[in-house]
Enzyme design. Sequence first.
Site, short mmCIF file in Angstrom:
data_model
loop_
_atom_site.label_atom_id
_atom_site.label_comp_id
_atom_site.label_asym_id
_atom_site.label_seq_id
_atom_site.Cartn_x
_atom_site.Cartn_y
_atom_site.Cartn_z
N TYR A 1 0.84 -1.20 0.00
CA TYR A 1 0.00 0.00 0.00
C TYR A 1 0.87 1.25 0.00
CZ TYR A 1 -3.76 3.25 0.97
OH TYR A 1 -4.66 4.28 0.86
N PHE B 1 -18.72 15.00 -26.04
CA PHE B 1 -18.35 14.13 -27.17
C PHE B 1 -18.29 12.66 -26.77
CE2 PHE B 1 -14.01 13.49 -25.66
CZ PHE B 1 -13.82 14.59 -24.85
N LYS C 1 0.02 7.76 -23.30
CA LYS C 1 0.41 8.09 -24.68
C LYS C 1 1.91 7.81 -24.85
CE LYS C 1 -3.57 10.51 -24.16
NZ LYS C 1 -4.34 10.55 -22.92
N ARG D 1 -13.17 15.48 -33.74
CA ARG D 1 -12.49 16.56 -33.01
C ARG D 1 -12.92 17.86 -33.67
NH1 ARG D 1 -9.93 14.57 -28.16
NH2 ARG D 1 -12.15 14.75 -27.89
N ASP E 1 1.85 20.44 -20.44
CA ASP E 1 1.13 19.18 -20.61
C ASP E 1 2.10 18.29 -21.39
OD1 ASP E 1 -0.32 17.01 -21.42
OD2 ASP E 1 -2.17 18.13 -21.78
N PHE F 1 -7.31 21.65 -24.43
CA PHE F 1 -7.62 20.23 -24.52
C PHE F 1 -8.84 19.98 -23.64
CE2 PHE F 1 -7.60 15.77 -23.41
CZ PHE F 1 -7.73 15.25 -24.69
N THR F 2 -9.67 19.03 -24.05
CA THR F 2 -11.00 18.85 -23.44
C THR F 2 -10.95 18.74 -21.91
OG1 THR F 2 -10.79 16.49 -23.92
CG2 THR F 2 -11.99 17.83 -25.52
O1 PLI Z 1 -6.83 10.60 -20.72
P1 PLI Z 1 -5.99 11.09 -19.59
O2 PLI Z 1 -6.79 11.52 -18.42
O3 PLI Z 1 -4.89 10.17 -19.22
O4 PLI Z 1 -5.21 12.39 -20.15
C1 PLI Z 1 -5.85 13.57 -20.46
C2 PLI Z 1 -5.10 14.28 -21.56
C3 PLI Z 1 -4.39 15.40 -21.25
N1 PLI Z 1 -3.71 16.07 -22.21
C4 PLI Z 1 -3.69 15.68 -23.51
C5 PLI Z 1 -2.92 16.47 -24.50
C6 PLI Z 1 -4.39 14.54 -23.87
O5 PLI Z 1 -4.35 14.16 -25.15
C7 PLI Z 1 -5.15 13.80 -22.89
C8 PLI Z 1 -5.93 12.70 -23.23
N2 PLI Z 1 -6.17 12.40 -24.49
C9 PLI Z 1 -6.96 11.47 -24.99
C10 PLI Z 1 -7.77 10.56 -24.15
C11 PLI Z 1 -7.01 11.35 -26.43
O6 PLI Z 1 -7.70 10.46 -26.94
O7 PLI Z 1 -6.33 12.16 -27.09
#
Ligand code: PLI
Length: 461
Positions: free
Chosen positions: A75, A452, A261, A385, A218, A127-128
């Site tokens: 933990y 979306f 990513k 998008r 970011d 970003f969203t």
């Molecule tokens: O999906 P998260 O919560 O791990 O990350 C959010 C996020 C933050 N910044 C940027 C530039 C992103 O591209 C992002 C998440 N992007 C997604 C889910 C995408 O499909 O692009």
Amino acid sequence: MDLKKRSWAEPFKIKMVEPLRMTSREERVIAISESGYNTFLLKSKDVYIDLLTDSGTNAMSQDQWAGMMIGDESYAGSENFYNLEKNVQKFYGYKYLIPTHQGRGAENIISKILIKNGDYVPGNMYFTTTRLHQELSGATFVDVIIDDAHDSQNLNPFKGNVDLKKLDSLINKVGAEKIPYISVAATVNMAGGQPIAISNLREVRKLASKNKIKVLLDATRAIENAYFIKIREEEFKNKSLAEILKEMCSYTDGCTMSGKKDLLVNIGGFLALNDFEIFEEARNMVVIYEGLHTYGGLAGRDMEAMSRGIDEAVSEDHMKARIGQVEYVGNKLIELEIPIVQPIGGHAVFLDAKKFLPHLNQLQFPAQTLAAELYLESGIRAMERGIVSAGRNKDTGENFLPKLELVRLTFPRRVYTQAHCDVLVESIYEVYQRRNEVKGLKMVYEPKYLRFFQARFEPIL
Ligand code: PLI
């Protein structure tokens, strides 16, 4: 065949395979209609080639899988946390690390700490999830990206750059004390995966420091951004991706990160900071929203895989193949004169839906329509998008009408082959040939946040 040309290939071979399921057009008609013409609502079993996102859809390496087996699931004080902390310090250069379950977990914490009601957060395009967390904390997001970024055909190699004049005029208008930080994304997802230059980042830092404003990165796709810097910014052509990444981060005070990513994992993120006081507050807050500060919502094995992912992501061979695959598809579409965002981005090829379906107006959701149509054609899943993703102005309730109305074909890392890419291009070409017959959509259900993901549509008859 051009025998003088030297081709390159992926720096890996495949050891385990996951079967794909083909569907008939009749099955797809039912699936997309049951999903309200929203590709987010499709079941993955009904999808053939899944280009919805590059987020958490990557194939891990044998070294990452081996790391999963030495997950220390204590933990508190997991060994894997310390491995991750060491690697974040080594490659990103920040002093303090807070793991989070994914990127938006980090965005939630830092927005709550730094933003006061009535603040403004400038950024190189929204970003969203990032903007929503800023708004939920009481800020107004202000887009200060260069105008070139809003033009899908502009060939500026650094369309992710901040427009320093726009930033300066915002500071003069609202006052530096109302700007807790500048939000800088590398690369810029909503602009088409476009990079920011280090020369621009240096200027942003200068202007921010002069006004005592913080800069938050970011860093979700910062290593892809580093690759573009290496090949497009003369000063960096002999530097390693690791050196470039470290320098990028050195102009910022901290970062939010979605490890799903760049870092080649299926789950994970972090917040990294240099300021001890902010870190202390974040370390306190993470236990409310994510979990103890040495796991932040992740299993030990997830932290280990993410840590090992950093080593792999900074490899130039990896990045050349990753971005090379995206370019392969983009260049084929350009040859066929299919309208896409140029230059070709890092993680995705973006179809320009306004140009693809010029007979639809933006309130008929051209990008949503095109994504649904591509699924119907071939079972390939892409993502809208455009106007749906942009949402509504939080004060007036009006739809934002973004200049870019795009369909994103996003490439999971190390997952699909060149043959899949060829099938993709052929499918898009099929839709392009009968584009005049494509009718738009109307929205019949709209959720309050990040619409979306769950909105539903019906065809306009
Ligand atoms: O999906 P998260 O919560 O791990 O990350 C959010 C996020 C933050 N910044 C940027 C530039 C992103 O591209 C992002 C998440 N992007 C997604 C889910 C995408 O499909 O692009």
